[in-house]
Design a protein around this motif. Structure first.
Motif, PDB file in Angstrom:
ATOM      1  N   TYR A 231      51.778  40.567  45.131  1.00 51.43           N
ATOM      2  CA  TYR A 231      53.673  39.253  45.583  1.00 51.43           C
ATOM      3  C   TYR A 231      53.494  38.060  44.988  1.00 51.43           C
ATOM      4  N   SER A 232      52.538  37.838  45.461  1.00 55.69           N
ATOM      5  CA  SER A 232      52.420  36.086  44.480  1.00 55.69           C
ATOM      6  C   SER A 232      52.196  35.907  42.549  1.00 55.69           C
TER       7      SER A 232
ATOM      8  N   ARG B 203      53.270  38.538  41.400  1.00 51.05           N
ATOM      9  CA  ARG B 203      54.013  38.895  40.575  1.00 51.05           C
ATOM     10  C   ARG B 203      55.444  37.843  40.459  1.00 51.05           C
ATOM     11  N   TYR B 204      55.433  36.918  41.207  1.00 57.36           N
ATOM     12  CA  TYR B 204      56.827  36.322  40.935  1.00 57.36           C
ATOM     13  C   TYR B 204      55.994  34.449  40.963  1.00 57.36           C
TER      14      TYR B 204
ATOM     15  N   LEU C 177      57.348  32.744  38.612  1.00 49.54           N
ATOM     16  CA  LEU C 177      58.992  32.392  38.790  1.00 49.54           C
ATOM     17  C   LEU C 177      59.132  31.511  39.777  1.00 49.54           C
TER      18      LEU C 177
END
Ligand SMILES: Nc1ncnc2c1ncn2[C@@H]1O[C@H](COP(=O)(O)OP(=O)(O)O)[C@@H](O)[C@H]1O
Ligand SMILES: [Mg+2]
Lengths: 258, 248
Positions: free
Chosen positions: A8-9, A11-12, A15
């Motif tokens: 998750y981290s 992937r984001y 951003l």
């Protein structure tokens, strides 16, 4: 678990990095808040707008417009698609004009709609309806015409009446295409609403953003953008649920379903 | 080598035919003649296999008998209660298996029991509420068979119903059809390109060629039948040669 978090981290990560840089640049005073408000300011403004009721009020107005326009589009699109999908004569009468109208960029109709329907709710709702009726019509029509003739033949050998053929075979087989159309329609309805509300309105998210422009309030504009994005996401999710509910029979055949 | 069948053209039972085709001709548009003054009678409860090369018009004949294609020349009499099973199961994917079986029948409440019964008969009682897309090829054909049987047809048409199945499943399905026919005793017209299948199942085998019934032989064998039977072998040879296949 750890791997999940890592996934998750990563992937984001980009951003988050972007937001951090954005905040850094704003805090350092490199960009004026009149050009771009900082993330903190945006969050703070959002909170204020919610507290003083501005955001909920405008959001409700926008939601009602979108929902009314979309409902109208579904009714019009479905009725026209049924007429032109189920009868040859209906196709000749309905399909030609629809194919011509759909090439018109719906947004170019804004001035005409304002002239015809004034500046109340009517032109906005109609504009949303006009734009989103087409994907409903086109996809449903395609679905009805594309029904598997082998299934129809089967129905005939089973002695189904014409209305039963329509109800049990033609319409269900067109349902997947209808839902594709619905998904496009939802996307278009937001687009039409944004324009309609920014051109002339006394309320709504678009109006809130246009108002903010006069006072160089980029923070409010960004909040409006975020709300539009959120609305788009939510409505897409709803269509997904609708799809899962109605098309349960067509889901991945390898999955156990009951 | 065009030997006519020795036992040709006599029907074992002389009951009134349930299906009667007289001088049936058919062409698609301005195309070539597919059926050319064809005559065929099927007795009550008789099991007929229809053989013919690919493109010889087997499906065309069956579609006409099923009422899907119009009769433009000649006459066709058939009973009111007919049912068809095609090569593809043609189940409606959006209806569960039992709903498919009952499609077009009276109020569901009365018939759901029948659906269960007939699905049990075809060995599908474990998939009564399944979605058709989750069925295997054999299961789907069983469901299609159940859908046909639940109507108690006096005339059942099967258009290459096992052609798309694997060899083992096909044998199982043939046995199932044989069993169901023994029980229900409806007249059956089985279209197939498989000579062995025809001989295993049918009372009478007819070969369609150039738009007519070219060969018509009865199969005087007790059931269950064995490939090893010399009569079976003879009939097989006759049918193959009628289909244009000569032994090496
Ligand atoms: N709808 C159609 N239009 C034109 N020709 C067709 C049509 N259906 C079948 N035919 C032709 O009719 C002939 C017989 O077809 P068919 O009855 O399906 O043969 P079979 O089932 O014995 O293989 C074939 O030559 C086929 O090309
Ligand atoms: Mg065929």
């Amino acid at each position: 678990m750890i791997r999940k978090i890592m996934e998750y981290s990563s992937r984001y990560f980009s951003l988050i990095l972007l937001v951090v840089i954005w905040q850094g640049v704003c805090s350092a005073g490199l960009i004026s808040p009149h050009v771009l408000a900082s993330p903190f300011a945006v969050v703070h403004t959002a909170e204020t707008l919610v507290r003083d009721g501005t955001l909920p009020k405008n959001l409700l107005v926008s939601l009602v417009r979108a929902a009314s326009g979309l409902s109208l589009a579904v009714i019009i699109g479905v009725v026209l698609a049924l007429i032109s999908g189920l009868s040859r004569m209906g196709e000749e009468v309905v399909d030609g004009p629809m194919q011509i109208f759909r090439t018109l960029p719906a947004l170019a109709l804004v001035p005409l709609f304002i002239l015809w329907f004034g500046i109340g709710e009517t032109p906005k709702i109609l504009l949303v309806a006009f734009g989103s009726a087409f994907p409903i019509y086109l996809n449903l029509h395609k679905g009805i015409r594309g029904v598997d003739v082998r299934l129809l033949e089967m129905g005939k050998t089973l002695g189904l009446s014409h209305s039963r053929l329509v109800r049990d075979i033609i319409l269900p087989s067109a349902l997947p295409d209808f839902i594709v159309g619905l998904r496009f329609a939802v996307g278009i309805s937001w687009l039409m609403l944004v324009v309609a509300e920014q051109v002339n309105a006394e309320s709504g998210i678009g109006h809130m953003m246009m108002d903010a422009e006069d006072f160089l309030r980029t923070d409010v504009i960004l909040v409006g953008l975020a709300v539009y994005g959120f609305l788009g996401l939510m409505s897409d999710q709803i269509v997904r649920y609708v799809e899962r509910f109605f098309l349960i029979w067509s889901l991945d055949r390898n999955r156990e379903i009951s | 080598m065009n030997v006519m069948a020795p036992a040709q053209a006599f029907s074992t039972k002389k009951s009134a035919p349930v299906v009667q085709v007289c001088g049936l001709s058919r062409r698609y548009g301005k195309g070539p003649v597919i059926l050319d003054h064809l005559d065929l009678e099927i007795g009550a409860g008789e099991f007929i296999a229809l053989l013919g090369r690919s493109g010889s018009g087997k499906s065309t004949l069956l579609r006409t008998l099923a009422g899907l294609d119009p009769v433009t020349e000649g006459t066709v009499t058939r009973p009111k209660e007919v049912a068809v099973v095609f090569q593809e199961s043609r189940l409606l994917p959006w209806k569960r298996v039992w709903q498919n079986v009952l499609l077009g029948m009276g109020p569901d409440a009365v018939c759901e029991v029948d659906a269960h019964k007939v699905l049990q008969e075809v060995g599908l009682s474990h998939r009564v509420a399944a979605w058709p897309l989750t069925l295997s090829g054999g299961e789907a054909q069983r469901a299609a068979l159940a859908r046909a049987l639940v109507r108690n047809p006096s005339f059942l048409m099967l258009d290459e119903p096992f052609a798309a199945l694997d060899a083992l499943t096909r044998i199982r399905m043939q046995q199932l059809v044989a069993r169901l026919w023994e029980k229900h005793k409806s007249a059956v017209l089985l279209v197939t390109h498989d000579v062995d299948e025809a001989l295993m199942l049918a009372d009478r085998v007819v070969v369609l060629e150039a738009g007519r019934i070219h060969t018509d032989i009865s199969v005087p064998l007790e059931r269950p039948r064995r490939h090893a039977n010399p009569v079976f072998e003879d009939l097989r040879r006759i049918l193959l040669s009628a289909l244009g296949v000569t032994p090496e």
